[in-house]
Structures are given as C-alpha cells and as structure tokens.
Write a protein that holds these residues in place. Structure first.
Motif, short mmCIF file in Angstrom:
data_model
loop_
_atom_site.label_atom_id
_atom_site.label_comp_id
_atom_site.label_asym_id
_atom_site.label_seq_id
_atom_site.Cartn_x
_atom_site.Cartn_y
_atom_site.Cartn_z
N UNK A 17 0.72 -1.23 0.07
CA UNK A 17 -0.03 0.09 -0.02
C UNK A 17 0.96 1.12 0.03
N UNK A 18 2.08 1.29 0.69
CA UNK A 18 2.68 2.70 0.77
C UNK A 18 3.40 2.88 -0.55
N UNK A 19 3.87 1.76 -1.06
CA UNK A 19 4.72 1.99 -2.47
C UNK A 19 3.63 2.23 -3.55
N UNK A 20 2.41 2.06 -3.64
CA UNK A 20 1.30 2.31 -4.22
C UNK A 20 0.95 3.78 -4.16
N UNK A 21 0.53 3.81 -3.14
CA UNK A 21 0.08 5.34 -2.65
C UNK A 21 1.00 6.18 -3.01
N UNK A 22 2.11 6.11 -2.69
CA UNK A 22 3.06 7.26 -2.91
C UNK A 22 3.38 7.45 -4.43
N UNK A 23 3.40 6.23 -5.12
CA UNK A 23 3.65 6.42 -6.60
C UNK A 23 2.34 6.97 -7.30
N UNK A 24 0.99 6.59 -6.71
CA UNK A 24 0.04 7.19 -7.46
C UNK A 24 -0.15 8.77 -6.96
N UNK A 26 2.35 10.72 -6.41
CA UNK A 26 3.52 11.65 -7.21
C UNK A 26 3.24 11.66 -8.74
N UNK A 27 2.80 10.50 -9.17
CA UNK A 27 2.51 10.39 -10.65
C UNK A 27 1.42 11.26 -11.09
N UNK A 28 0.13 11.10 -10.05
CA UNK A 28 -0.68 12.27 -10.68
C UNK A 28 -0.34 13.70 -10.34
N UNK A 29 0.43 13.94 -9.40
CA UNK A 29 0.72 15.40 -9.25
C UNK A 29 1.76 15.81 -10.14
N UNK A 30 2.58 14.93 -10.84
CA UNK A 30 3.58 15.25 -11.97
C UNK A 30 2.64 15.43 -13.06
#
Lengths: 312, 312, 312, 312, 312
Positions: A17-24, A26-30
């Motif tokens: 969950x942490x890896x997925x949440x962070x990546x989601x 960050x990539x959305x923000x970018x």
C-alpha cells in the motif's frame, strides 16, 4: 512458510500500500503539473531513471540473494535437526536394546533410559524453536521432561544448550551402567556436537541481521527511484502525445520494483513468528511424531497441516 | 556491527562528504561553464557515462560481494567458536564428572580440572579477539588463568595458539590421572583442532586484504565516473531546456554510486575495532557467560548490549 | 601479494602500455581520417560497441570471478597448511611428552623425536613452496633434516610427498617404541592426510590453468573492442561537434576495460614467483617460527615483512 | 585439456564454420535485398536485437557457468583421486612395514602384500578412466593385477567398483594375518570410501547431462539471434550511410556470440575422450609413477607430456 | 530426466501454447487497433518494456538459478545414495566374510546375514523413491524383505526411516553374534547416518517449495511483460514503416521470455513423477544391480534404459 501458489490480489495491494499510494500520488501530481504547464522545466531525461534503476537493481539483487541464502540456510539447518534427531534416536535405541543380552541391565531400565533420552531430544527441538522465536510458552515441552528437570531447565538462560549438556552427561551415565557400550560414544558424540552446531548456526542468523547498510540504502534508493520515476517517464510520454498513460505505467513500474524490495526483505529474518518464517512448529511436530514412533509408541500428536496456505 | 535500522542523515552526509563535495563542486562548475557558454565543446555524449557506469558496476558488484563474503565468513567462524566452546565445555565436564565413580580422583580434583580447562577456553576467546584487533589490553583475560600461566602466556607471540597448545597437553595429563577416559581424546581432539582451524581462518582474513588491485581500481574508476558525470548529463539536460537540474541529479547519482563503494569497503576488514566489525567483544562475553553457567557458576559477567545501535 | 593501497601511476601506465599505446594510436588515426574526411563511410553506430561491450563484460566477469576463486582457494589452502602444521606439532608434542611418565622412553628420546617430527613438518612447507614455484634452491630446507634424509629427499621427484610418506612411517615407529600411544594415530592420521590433500589441491591449481578457451577469447574480444571503440565513438562525438574529445574518451574506456582484463589475469596463477603470488615465503616462515616456538626454542628466524608494499 | 595459449586462427575459423557461414550468407543476402530496395519493409529496430541479446546472454551465462562447474568439479575429483591414492599407499606401506617387528609375518609377505594392494589401487585409476571414457582397452591395466584377478575383473560390469570391493576384502585379510593392526581400518576405511564417492561423483557427471532444456534453447536462441542480427543492424547502418559495413559487423557479432556458445558447450561433458577432456590419462600416469616410487621401484613408466599443446 | 538433444517443435509449441496464444491474440489486436487508428494514444515508449524486461530478467535469473540448484542438489544426493549403498554393501560383506575364520559363525549364517542386510539396503532405495514420489506401489520392494518385515514396514508412516532403524538394530545384533567385529560399527555408523541425512535432504527439497513469492511474482511479471510488449514495440515499428512486423517479433520475444520462465519452473520440484524428474527409478535399479552383483548373484534385474529420450 507460504504454500499457496496464488496470492489474493487484495492482500497484495494491501501489502504494497505505501509504495502504491506514494507512486499514485506522485505520478498524478506530476501529470497535473505537466498538464497545467508548470512542469516544463522539471522533467528529467529517461537516462536518469535508467542509471538509478541499474544501481538499484544491483542493490536489490545483492540483498535478495543474501536474504534467500539466510532463509535457505535456516531451513537446511532445521532439516538437519530432523535428520540428526532420527540418527540420535536410532543410535540410542539400537545401542540400549543391544545391552539386554548382557544381563547387566533390565528391560525396564533400558526402556526408561531410551524414553528419557529420546524425549529430551524432542524437548530440545521445541526449546530451540521457542528460543529462536523469543516465545515464553515453555509449557509446550513440559510433557517431555521429568518435573524436576523441567523446573531446572526453565531457570536457565539458554535452555536448548542446557538440554544438550544434560544429554552429554546422561550418555556418560549410560556408559557407566553399561546400557551403552564403551565405543558407543564415538558415534553418539558427533551426533550431539551436530546439535550444538545447528543451534549455534540458528543463533548466528537470528542475532546477526543482514548488514544494515544494505538494508537502509536499498530502501532509500528504492524510494528515490519511485519518486524520480514520474519525472523521468513524463518526457517520453509527452513526446508520444500520451501523457496520461504515464500514470499507470509509473505505478506499475514502482509496484514491480517495490515487490522486488519487499520479497527480499521478508526472507531476511526467518525466525520471527511470521507467515514467511521457516515452519519450525511443523518441523518440531515431525520430530516428535517420528521419534515417538521409533520408540514404538502409537499415540502420536496430530500432524501439523498448513492453514489457509500457510505453514508455521 | 550496526544494529540500528535508520541512519542519521547528518552522519550519512558526513560519511559521504568527499564524494558529495567533489560532485557538488564539479557539477556547479560545469553548469556555470555551460551557462557562460564556455562548455560548448566539452560536453560528452551520455553513452560514455553509460559504458563507464557498467564497467564500474561490474567492479563494484565484484568487490561488494567478496567483501560481504569475508565479513560473513568471519562472523560464521566466530559463531563456530561459540558452538565449539560449548561442545568443548560439555565434553570436558561430562567426561570429568564421570570419573568420580571410579574412585581414582577426588571431587575436588575434578572440579579444579574442569574449572581450569573451561576457564582457559574462555581465555582463548578473549585472547583471539585481542590478537585479531591488535589490542594490548591482555588484562581482560587475567582472571581466567593462574598467575604463572598468565605471565607465561603474555610472553608468547601467538597467545591464542599457546593456549590451545596448553589445552592439548593438559588433556593428556587428564588422561594420565584418569580424570579423562582412554577414548575421550577421540572426541576432544577434533574439537580442539576446530579451534586451531578457526583461529587460522581469522588470521587469513586479517592478514590477506581483499586484492588491492580491485580495491585501487574500484576507487579510481568511481572517482573518474563522478568526474565525468556532469559533462555527460549536461547534454541531455540542455536538450530538455532544464540545464540547472543537472546539478542535483549529478550529485544524487554520484551519491548513489559513492554509497555503493563505501558500503562494500567497510566490510572488507571485519577485525579492525570499528563499528562495522563483527561483534567479537559481545561474542567473547557470550562464551564467558555460557561456559561459566555450564560450570554451575551463578556470578556471570553482565551481558554486552548494543550502544546507540552499535554492538562491538 | 600486493599490500600497498596506492599504486604508482607510472607503474600503472607502464603496466598497461600496450593497451594504452594501441588505443592512442588507433583513436588518433581515426580522428585524423575523420578530420580529413576520409572516414565518412567507416564510422560505426554506437550500438555495435554496446553489444560487443556486453559480451566482453560477460567474459571478463566470468574470467575474473574464476581467477579470483583460484587465488583465494590457493590462499585458503596455505592458511590450512599453517593451521594443520600447528595441529600436527601440538599433537606430536602433547602425545610424546605424555610418554615420559610411562618410563619406557627417556626424555632425550622424546625430545629428539619431537624435534625430528616437527622439523620435518617445517621442511614440508618449504619443500611444497619450492615445488610449486619450480625453484631448485633446496638448500633452504637443509637445516631441518638430517644429512642422510636430506640427501635421500632431493633424489625424489615429488619431495613434499616423500616427506609426508616418511612422517607416516615415523609415526608407526613412534607407536612401536611407545613414544606415541596406541590410539594416537586416530588423531594424527587425519592431520597427515590433510597435508596430502592440501598438496594435491595446490598441484591441481598449478597444473590446470584456467580454461584456455576463456583466456584466449577474452583477450581476443578485448582487443577487438579496443580496436572498434574509436569508430563507434566518432559518430556520437561528431554529432555533438566535439570530435577531438573522442580521443581521450576512447583511451580512457580502453584503459578501464584493459585494467579489468589485466586485473583478472594476474590472479589466474598464484604460484609463479610474481608480486601477485600468494605469499608462500612469508607463510613458510610463519610455520617455521610458530612450530619452533612450540618446541620451546627461542632462536627463531626473523619474520618476513613486506618490502615496498609487496609480500612474497 | 588445452594447454596452448594461442589458438590457430584457421582452426578457430574451421571450428566456427557453421556460425560464420550462416552469418555471412544471411548478412550478404540482407545487404543485397536492401541494396536493390527489396528490404524497405523488413528491417527491424535495433531494440529487438538488444532485447533478444540480453535474454540470450542470460541463457549463455547460465549454461557456461554450469558447464564450467561440471568441468572443474570433474577435475577436482580426479585431483582428489590422486591425493587419496597417495594417502592409501602411504597408509598401507607404513602399516605393513610396521608389522615386521612383530615377527608374525615375513618381509616377503609384507612386500607382496604392499605391492598387491598398491598395484590394485593404480589399476583402479586406469579402470575408472576407461570406464568413464567408455573405452575397452582393458589391457592397459593388465600388468597391475594377477592373471586370475584380471580375468575375474574384466567379467564385471562395473570394474572400478569391483576393484574397491576387493581392496575392502583384502584389508580384512591383512588384519587377520596381522600385516595390518586392529585399528588400522579406522584410517583405511575412510580412504577407501573416498574412492567410492569419487567414482560415484564422476558417474553422476557422466550420466547426467547438463539439463537438455538449457542446451536446446540456448542453441535455438543463438541461431535466432544470428538470423535476426543483419535485419536489426541494417537500420542503423543505412541511417549512417554505410550499409556495406553491416556485413562484417554482423559476422563479427555472430562470431562473438557463437564463440560464447561453443566455449561453454565443450565443457559440459569432461569425460568424452576429446581435447577438452580433463586429462585422465596424464593423471592415471601420475598416480602410477607416484605410487610405484613410494613402493621403492625405480623403473617408472615415462611421464605423459602435452602433445601439440593438448594433454589427454 | 530428458536425454534427447533435439526437441519436437510441435511438442514445444504445445508446451508454450498459453504464452503463444496470448501473445498472438494481443499483438494482432494491437496491430488492428493501430491500423484502424484507434491506438494513436495508447502505444508506449520502448523504454517501458526495457525497464520491465530487466526487472523480469532479475527475477527469472534468480528463480532459474535456484530451481536448477534444487534439481542438481537432488541429483547429487541420489548419486550419494548410490555411492553410499556400494560402501555399505562393501563394508557388510568384507566384515562378515572376515568372520568365517573365527569359527564362531557358519558360512550359511554369514551368507544369510549379508543377503538380509544388503537386500534391505536396496529396499531402502526403492522405499525412498516411492516415498518422495508419493506412490503407493509398495509391492516393488516386496521381494527384498522377509514377509514379516514387509508387513511391518508398510504399516509405518515413514518407511525408509524405519528400514534404516532396522539396519541399525541388526548391526548391533551382528556384533553380538560376532559376524561383525567390535570396531566395525565405527565405520558402519557414519555410512548409515549418511542415509539418514540423504533422506532428510530429499524430504527438505520435497516439502519446501521454492519461495512462493518468487514463483508468483515471476509469473505475474512475465504475463505483464507479454501484455505490454505489443504496445511498446508498436512505436518503433510504426516509425520504421513496418507495423505488421511487430506481430511476429512480439510473439518471438514473448516465446523467448516464456521459455525462460517454463524452463526454470520444471526444475523446481525434482520428485514429482514427471519427465523432468531426476531419474530415481533408474538409480534404484542401478543400486539393485550393483549390490546384487557384489553379493555374487548373477540374475540381475534388467537395466533401465531411456524411452523416447526420457529416463525415469
């Protein structure tokens, strides 16, 4: 130990969950920064992700190989404890039975001696398991020792070592009353020393974590990689005119590298009472069942089976 | 040995200060040269960094694997010294106790003999630790030997070897006065030879550094890589119109490769009295505590604990 | 063995002179051909260097790993020869000393026997060293054997094997005159067989070079790579408008791959009387010093020290 | 075993003739198709070669490592057979010689016994060599056995195993007539069991080829790679305006990968009577020479030498 | 075990049918979407396939190496069972034959004892094979045990362990009636303990699958890679104007990676009664033939041969 071949997707997602949440996030923000043209000056060339990715891969491969080696060594040692328990029981029983014809000891003495020695060896397996998992439920081996010995044993710091120490003394006692022959210790002693070495090897794995430097920096570089990925992918995807696709791809790649990190991590420590442990409870149970059968007993404890695909 | 899982960021930065400083200076310099258009003719294609990066990765992977193997072999050997000390004490105590019933030796003789032999074995662990770390504080094992023996021992060049030599002689003495049986040496001798081999293995690791060629060229190539990196990254970043971003990325990549170099380096030599040593003090302490408990003593030295996340 | 941490740059350049000279010549030639526009039709895409570089890397990694394993196995074996020599001396001395009280042999007989056996074992180490390095200076072990035995020994083809053979016979003689006990050979024989095995392992490494196929093709591909590199780099550098920079970069990359080749090569054969040998002279000297000290001698030969950072 | 350091280029070309011929044909064909503009629609992006190349590299590295391990294990085992033969001869001779003083056996009996036992051990090495190479020239060991024993032995399916079986029986006979002492078998038996294990290990390598799956698919992917290479290179070379250069480069790269394949393949099976075999003839000869010298014989068979750089 | 060198192409295609079908379907679908211009916005940069491909390669290399190690360890153990069976039979026969001259046992007693012990050892090999493959056809070892013993044995949970237990007891019986000598057990016991350890090692491999995490995620990432490949290749192929070629290339690359996955997978579990098993039936047959020949029997069971290139 995990025995199931198919993992529950929900469990996998929760696990990552942490890896997925962070990546989601960050990539959305970018993507939105890019979409609103704030990102023109901060996207990175893909080569940066490539070069960091290879450094990370070297770290992950190193860590995963050595974690697996620790796990497999622990499993191998416990396999050897099973083998050695059978050898010890075989030697004690064959040697003691052989003493009957000499007339110096009675059948009862022999039976008591065999049972005492073999039961103590079963108790060793339970004691080592509890010792390695840091569990206090010493009652699980109470039925295998005399009341006095059990009370003595639980006072000791290192209970499995104490039980081996008693075995060594009781072998000498057996030789004195000629239940065991004069040369029998030449075979018994290496078996006993085997247990000392197996215990010590388990303690080494337990007390010496995989080098913390690798642990810490593998984690750090993994998170750096996950953080940099959306920036590095943005460039290529925007060139291709499909910037929104960057988001699922970034999450997928983060997931893959995150899994590589997690999969290695859980094998670092095989004695922690977790589902990824080596199945010490099942193996102590095997020892108890096999050795009691060798003594001719018929009331064996029930066999441990995997539950929900996990064996402890 | 490092036990803490999270490293202090300031300590990490201080630890990597040369790599970080060099990289910061170089990438800033390259950026300003570029900005003022002096660099038009000196930036490098990224492929140069890629090809040097892979050569460096092969060197680093080789060096780190072999460093770790040295560290882990040292740790394994010291684990075996613990196991073997317990085996030796068990054998001596069980064999000597068994002599009582023969009537040829008194209980006091037996107790003295057991204590002398087991204490000398504890002294061996301390002596080997001091020998490997090149420390002169021989007083740390004074309480374990008779005054005469201690004075004799400290004259010798190779003190741990001398102690094993005395053990061998005293076993023979024990056999002569029948504290030990005629066959007991068949079991004791391999245990003793084990200590000789463990000592020799530690001396091998101590006296034979990881091949200097790999050490030197890994370092050299790492610095060459750090130096070339800003030039090689400049091209891609200027194409993307984000030349200033080259600086943090260059520092980050240098940091990652620098960490890979440092992390391997500290494991090359596991006996240097540093925080990355194998914890020989704690392991000698374990031996002293376990063996004294086997002798039935109750006043055990306090257990060594990690301090600030480091165990010595 | 190289002990110095910093290498002399001039020595390094001299060491790599062929690789550097070839690369300098070729890259300069390619540059001038390009500059005078003769090369328009012969430059290569970088991908060719990349694909050949990875094939070369696989070969180099394989060769270097296996070379290092050979070197380290040789070093480990000689470490075991040191350990085993100490074990053998300890066993001989403890067993022989123990015979005094029996009254069947005099103290003088015992001392002569101990000295003869231990000296011969020291001679074995020297003989094996000379045997492996193909040196004829047998005088270096003359002081360790009786005149007759020395003259006998030098006639033999395989002198170290002959000395072990004599040890075996003299142990049996010692048992007959009861300097050694009836069971002592149970411990001595494995020690002696250890020496046979260590000698055989050294002979294996000496007589079986690393597979010539890998040796030859690694070299061939390295030179092909060095030759192709300037052509493959030219394209990228000319695109960037910095064609002259191709020359130093080509030389640098050739140097890096050339070093990878050389560094592995020198470890292939660890017994050739070169600076990259395992330090057999120093190790025989350690054996002589340690074993003489165990005999109680005080006039020990001086300790070998590294000279200019090299230990032989 | 190949000992020469430089290979004959013609031999190398002949050795790689299929790979070279195929690659020459295909790249020439692709070039002419391209030249006559039939190929506009069939050239491939280089990334295809790159991705297939890395998959192939993983297969080749795996295959080559495991082939080499097989070869080196076989060589190590035969080295151990040499060592063990010397140990066995040393034990038999020292033990038998020691029986003379007892007066129960004559010097002649002892000499006959030593010679019989040692010769049979030499015969074992020859028999194992012939057994592994599937050769029928059993006459090569005829001079080492009595006429009757030779005739018996050649009837057996597994001749080397039979010879070890006879050794075991004759040791027991030697003990009965007291040429060997009562405890001598404690040392001799592990030596003899060593030979059983070494034979079994050789048989394992002989009878179990490297997993056929890897063999087959490594070959298949190598040919696919060679076939695809000209198409994938064409694109880059035509972009650079040097399409004709694609042909030599394609042949060169095919040659390099083809060599990687062949070099690993020849080491898969080390007992096939080929130039890449481990040198069992030379090693049996070493055993015969060393053991006969230990018996005090002076007429030794001539030493095997490499011929044309090959040792069998 | 597969012995054939060339695989049937139809069998290979059938074997890889899911991978091939999926890849064919997906790449065709992507091509038509592209052709009809629905795909403009969903094709991916090739770098995505490259980065996922390298992560997948690390997983596959790890999995395949460890699978192969499991297979090869299983094969090595069974090779050791063959060796050890020969050693055990040699020891029993030589020791028992030697008892004849003592006059305490008759030739018939000796023959019965030898046959009983050696036959039981053959039965152990069959029993272990059936135990590991989970087969119930215990009749295959009926001819090797007495009727009573067979009936007893089949009641036990762990039949091979029971047979070793009986061997241990019967050795002691043999010593009591002096068919075996007082010291013979010093050699026999390690041989017997060897069988216990070999059985335990096989059980370890059987009961502990290769870590399921690696199994599951290797599979998952392989399918993700196959699914993404057509999208990632589309871009490059459409740029080159050869979009239709993407389909065969995508299928080929999927096939190559799919084969890498399958080839490793089949070696994970070497005791499953499949064509990729280690050939336990053939090896038990070898043991039966070799040991019966050592007893002097001439009616040997026929040798197992490979059928259609497969050996069981």
């Amino acid at each position: 130990m995990i025995l199931r071949k198919i993992f529950n997707p929900i469990a996998v997602v929760r696990y990552m969950r942490w890896e997925l949440a962070t990546s989601t996030f960050l990539s959305t923000a970018v993507y939105f920064l890019y979409h609103n043209q704030y990102l023109g000056k901060t996207s990175l060339p893909f080569s940066v992700a490539a070069i960091l990715g290879s450094a990370l891969a070297i770290f992950l491969a190193f860590r995963n190989n050595n974690s697996y080696n620790r796990w497999w060594e622990a499993r191998t040692i416990w396999g050897s404890i099973i083998n050695n328990s059978r050898i010890f029981a075989r030697q004690i029983i064959a040697n003691a039975d052989s003493a009957l014809s000499s007339g110096k000891v009675s059948a009862e003495q022999i039976n008591d001696y065999k049972k005492e020695m073999v039961y103590r060896q079963i108790a060793f397996a339970h004691a080592l398991r509890l010792h390695l998992r840091g569990q206090k439920s010493l009652g699980e081996m109470k039925h295998l020792l005399s009341k006095e010995e059990f009370e003595d044993a639980v006072q000791k710091q290192n209970i499995p070592n104490y039980l081996l120490f008693v075995q060594g003394k009781r072998i000498k006692d057996g030789m004195k009353i000629e239940i065991l022959g004069a040369f029998d210790n030449i075979s018994l002693e290496p078996t006993l020393a085997g247990f000392n070495n197996f215990q010590g090897t388990c303690e080494r794995i337990k007390s010496t974590p995989l080098l913390r430097q690798y642990h810490f920096f593998t984690k750090l570089f993994l998170w750096v990689f996950i953080a940099i990925l959306p920036f590095a992918l943005m460039t290529d995807f925007s060139k291709m005119g499909t910037p929104a696709l960057m988001m699922p791809v970034s999450i997928l790649v983060s997931f893959v590298f995150g899994v590589m990190g997690k999969v290695g991590e859980v094998n670092e420590d095989p004695f922690e009472n977790r589902i990824t442990d080596i199945p010490m409870s099942a193996m102590s149970n095997t020892i108890e069942r096999d050795l009691k059968e060798m003594l001719g007993e018929t009331e064996l404890p029930p066999k441990h089976s995997p539950q929900d695909g996990f064996l402890f």
